[in-house]
Enzyme design. Structure first.
Site, PDB file in Angstrom:
ATOM      1  CE1 TYR A 159       3.688  13.007  39.317  1.00  0.00           C
ATOM      2  CE2 TYR A 159       5.858  12.243  40.000  1.00  0.00           C
ATOM      3  CZ  TYR A 159       4.572  11.971  39.568  1.00  0.00           C
ATOM      4  OH  TYR A 159       4.170  10.665  39.393  1.00  0.00           O
ATOM      5  CE  LYS A 163       1.452  11.493  41.815  1.00  0.00           C
ATOM      6  NZ  LYS A 163       0.173  10.758  41.754  1.00  0.00           N
TER       7      LYS A 163
END
Length: 252
Positions: A159, A163
């Site tokens: 993640y 991102k």
């Protein structure tokens, strides 16, 4: 405030069936936008389309896996066929992937799955959205990133990395289209109270919340309000920037 900032505009929102995407769709629609929703969850997408239709909102729902190039292209084509143009694109689709998991235990399959949605998907939504907006020489694009992409959340390698990739995409595309009437910006939320966090381990959620000076989770309404400004015509001299909505957590 002008409550019709998006009158006669068409907004495409990925991940629009629930959570942040749904909240943003409702906010833009309340200000006059016609709405196109992309989502991989057909059941929830159908339900959200019905909600918007019940309020008299012009809406199109398309079942789209944003990691699938052909599906993205077909979704945009359907949007243009129905509404004739695209003015706003917001990429809200994303997944968290494993939490409370050391990279030593993080499987390649899990990393690839998070990458497919969060970064490859953002690339595809951006590529074909910009292609559509460039025809008319106007557009507002918003890619939802995360505070994890700015600061890194431990035990969330996939993640955090993907991102961070979205942030890089925003910065590069903002410069690339700066003279073409199109802005490309990002938004980096801290933890927002959505269904996306329902599967996050309690200790991971507690850790992330403890980092927020305001001491609480953000709300989808707060995100929708900021997103609406970012993609509005009045936000005309800001591009390649990643806005903060983190309750004071962001350090840059």
């Amino acid at each position: 405030m002008d409550n019709k900032r998006f009158e006669n505009q068409v907004a495409v929102i990925s991940g629009g069936a629930e959570g942040l995407g749904k909240a943003v769709a409702l906010r833009l629609a309340s200000e006059g936008a016609r709405i196109v929703l992309f989502d991989v969850n057909e059941k929830k997408l159908t339900a959200t389309v019905r909600v918007l239709e019940s309020r008299g909102i012009a809406v199109l729902g398309r079942c789209v896996d944003i990691a699938d190039e052909q599906a993205v292209k077909s979704g945009y084509k359907a949007a243009e066929e129905k509404f004739g143009k695209i003015d706003v694109v917001i990429n809200s689709a994303g997944i968290v992937g494993p939490t409370s998991t050391s990279i030593l235990d993080y499987t390649l399959a899990d990393f690839d799955r998070v990458y497919q949605v969060n970064l490859r998907g953002a690339f595809l939504i951006a590529k074909y959205g910009l292609q559509a907006m460039a025809v008319k020489g106007y557009g507002r694009m918003l890619l939802i990133a995360s505070i994890a992409g700015k600061e890194g959340n431990p035990f969330m390698a996939g993640y955090s990395a993907t991102k961070a990739g979205v942030i890089g995409l925003v910065k590069g595309l903002g410069k690339e289209f700066a003279e073409k009437g199109i802005t490309v910006n990002g938004l980096a939320p801290a933890v927002i109270k959505t269904a996306m966090n329902e599967d996050t381990a309690p200790e991971q959620l507690a850790y992330m919340t403890s980092k927020i000076p305001m001491g609480r989770l953000g709300t989808v309404a707060e995100v929708a309000a900021m997103a609406a400004f970012i993609v509005s015509p009045e936000n005309s001299f800001s591009t390649g920037f990643v806005y903060d909505i983190s309750g004071g957590r962001a350090t840059y």
